[in-house]
Design a protein around this motif. Structure first.
Motif, PDB file in Angstrom:
ATOM      1  N   GLU A 104       0.838  -1.201   0.000  1.00  0.00           N
ATOM      2  CA  GLU A 104       0.000   0.000   0.000  1.00  0.00           C
ATOM      3  C   GLU A 104       0.869   1.246   0.000  1.00  0.00           C
ATOM      4  O   GLU A 104       2.004   1.244   0.476  1.00  0.00           O
ATOM      5  CB  GLU A 104      -0.958   0.007   1.179  1.00  0.00           C
ATOM      6  CG  GLU A 104      -0.314   0.019   2.550  1.00  0.00           C
ATOM      7  CD  GLU A 104      -1.368   0.033   3.653  1.00  0.00           C
ATOM      8  OE1 GLU A 104      -1.304   0.953   4.487  1.00  0.00           O
ATOM      9  OE2 GLU A 104      -2.236  -0.872   3.669  1.00  0.00           O
ATOM     10  N   ASP A 106       0.386   5.951  -0.527  1.00  0.00           N
ATOM     11  CA  ASP A 106      -0.500   7.104  -0.649  1.00  0.00           C
ATOM     12  C   ASP A 106      -0.321   7.761  -2.011  1.00  0.00           C
ATOM     13  O   ASP A 106       0.783   7.789  -2.581  1.00  0.00           O
ATOM     14  CB  ASP A 106      -0.201   8.122   0.457  1.00  0.00           C
ATOM     15  CG  ASP A 106      -0.560   7.602   1.834  1.00  0.00           C
ATOM     16  OD1 ASP A 106      -1.544   6.849   1.942  1.00  0.00           O
ATOM     17  OD2 ASP A 106       0.162   7.925   2.804  1.00  0.00           O
ATOM     18  N   LYS A 171      -5.554   6.103  -0.541  1.00  0.00           N
ATOM     19  CA  LYS A 171      -4.735   4.922  -0.242  1.00  0.00           C
ATOM     20  C   LYS A 171      -4.868   3.920  -1.392  1.00  0.00           C
ATOM     21  O   LYS A 171      -5.964   3.473  -1.720  1.00  0.00           O
ATOM     22  CB  LYS A 171      -5.185   4.272   1.057  1.00  0.00           C
ATOM     23  CG  LYS A 171      -4.369   3.067   1.476  1.00  0.00           C
ATOM     24  CD  LYS A 171      -2.995   3.472   1.998  1.00  0.00           C
ATOM     25  CE  LYS A 171      -3.115   4.205   3.327  1.00  0.00           C
ATOM     26  NZ  LYS A 171      -1.777   4.543   3.874  1.00  0.00           N
ATOM     27  N   THR A 173      -3.900   0.172  -2.711  1.00  0.00           N
ATOM     28  CA  THR A 173      -3.486  -1.128  -2.192  1.00  0.00           C
ATOM     29  C   THR A 173      -3.359  -2.133  -3.322  1.00  0.00           C
ATOM     30  O   THR A 173      -4.129  -2.098  -4.293  1.00  0.00           O
ATOM     31  CB  THR A 173      -4.476  -1.664  -1.143  1.00  0.00           C
ATOM     32  OG1 THR A 173      -5.779  -1.765  -1.732  1.00  0.00           O
ATOM     33  CG2 THR A 173      -4.543  -0.737   0.066  1.00  0.00           C
TER      34      THR A 173
END
Length: 456
Positions: A104, A106, A171, A173
């Motif tokens: 993950e 940002d 976010k 992932t």
């Protein structure tokens, strides 16, 4: 296999497969094998590569030929992502460490015209899922050499933007899972993704918004679906598992469309449905999914017992495959009711005079209607021509399971009312299709099958 192919597999499952969620896996695994075969074939030459890209991403070939690369490649943890693909620049790249099945990072979106290109460092039996704030943006089998296969394109009308607004941190992932939705551990696998600008003229699963469409938070019901006019629509809040609205029926026959966005509903059990119940007791099960094609292909018709011309409530709930109400934190559901237009009445049941499928108009020919107490209804099919057949029930009571048997597909399900339809290819000899009760006891009502043939 990208995200749209997974959605297509779901639509096929919803309309032509057995209701057991396990039956979805062979189709997905078959697509994985086919994707690997396609990607292997790309090494045979550039011409074959271009043709393959055309098959996987229709609408992506009208852009001009790319010039020299101006955006540098991105390197992380020994993984390299190209700086440009077909002239589209890399906006953000990320690569996890080898052996990590969850990655993950940002990212802040600055444009709505993007393509997410998930990549794997080695071949494995897993599927790479790429999500932004929980919204799935790309999914594909893990194959080391992606070749010319482009990632999943995102349009400015995608429901993603309700979850990840422009200018706000999100976010991203990456997860490696199996065909059953469970996490896969592979010490040699490495997950990565490139987020690229996308200048391709692209028609999304939605198409452009038109006047009269009902839109909320990036999800939509058309003002008109085929020739059917919308009578009512409602889309719920994020995390809500029930919505209610009302409408005034113009006939006893209405068309129901549903949508839903629960996380991972394609591969991760339980299999979700949107259960629709009317104020007169009529009911039908819809399926989760969004986009014009999915919503229209999974639409169903309901025969109402309420008086024509008077307001009637309709409620939709998110349930599992056994009809139990469930809550999914990121899910949104909705329901829309449409008036199908001119009807033909036979034995007290209204049938559409015409139906449309895959660009072909089919016209009502005949119907077979029997008391539900008989348990089944069958129809002899025509020879030498394609046809469409509609099947369903009226007033059979709650907790009754039904099954339809077509010539190439069948499906079980808790269907206490409503009508659905499917098309069949021309047959060289007479055959029979059927619709019957396979669990529960009807309290009354009727079972029916209607035959439609192409308008010449």
């Amino acid at each position: 296999m990208n995200l749209q192919e997974l959605r297509d597999e779901l639509a096929t499952h919803a309309t032509s497969a057995d209701g057991d969620s396990a039956d979805l896996l062979p189709g997905v695994q078959h697509k994985i094998r086919r994707t690997r075969q396609r990607r292997t074939a790309t090494v045979l030459g550039a011409a074959a590569a271009v043709a393959l890209a055309a098959v996987i991403l229709p609408g992506a070939l009208t852009k001009p030929a790319p010039g020299p690369a101006n955006t540098p490649s991105y390197n992380q943890n020994g993984f390299t992502l190209p700086g440009e693909i077909d002239g589209d620049a890399l906006l953000k790249g990320w690569a996890g460490q080898a052996g990590a099945n969850h990655v993950e990072f940002d990212w802040t979106p600055t444009t709505k015209h993007l393509r997410f290109d998930g990549r794997c460092g080695s071949d494995s039996d897993g599927i790479l899922w790429v999500r932004v704030n929980g919204f799935t943006v790309d999914s594909r089998p893990c194959v080391k050499d992606n070749g010319p296969i482009q990632g999943t394109g995102i349009s400015d009308e995608s429901a993603l933007w309700a979850d990840a607004p422009i200018g706000k941190p999100a976010k991203v992932t990456l997860d490696l899972v199996g065909a059953d939705g469970r996490s896969v551990q592979d010490a040699n696998e490495q997950l990565a993704v490139g987020i690229y600008s996308d200048q391709s003229p692209r028609s999304s699963a939605w198409g452009p918004t038109r006047p009269g469409d009902y839109v909320r938070d990036g999800l939509r019901f058309r003002g008109q679906a085929g020739t059917a006019d919308r009578l009512a629509a409602v889309i719920g809040d994020r995390g809500g598992n029930q919505v209610t609205t009302s409408f005034v029926p113009a006939s006893h026959n209405v068309v129901v469309q549903t949508l839903g966005t629960p996380d991972d509903y394609v591969l991760n059990p339980p299999e979700y449905r949107v259960q629709v119940r009317f104020g007169d007791g009529s009911a039908i099960n819809g399926y989760t999914g969004y986009g014009d094609e999915v919503q229209q292909s999974s639409a169903g018709a309901v025969q109402l017992t309420a008086p024509i011309g008077k307001p009637l409530t309709v409620t939709a709930r998110l349930v599992d495959k056994n009809g139990r109400e469930v809550s999914v934190p990121k899910a949104r559901i909705g329901v829309a009711i449409y008036d199908p237009g001119p009807q033909v009445t036979q034995d007290g049941i209204d049938f559409d005079r015409e139906k449309e499928a895959d660009g072909t108009t089919y016209r009502f020919v005949r119907a077979v209607v029997v008391p539900a107490a008989q348990g089944k209804v069958q129809l002899a099919t025509p020879v030498g021509k394609p046809f469409l057949w509609s099947f369903g029930s009226v007033g059979i009571g709650p907790d009754v399971w039904t099954r339809w048997d077509g010539l190439t597909a069948h499906q079980d399900g808790p269907m206490t009312g409503g009508f659905r339809w499917t098309t069949e290819d021309p047959q060289t000899a007479p055959a029979t299709v059927g619709f019957y009760i396979n669990a529960g006891k009807p309290t009354g009502g009727k079972l029916a099958i209607a035959l439609y043939e192409p308008v010449r």
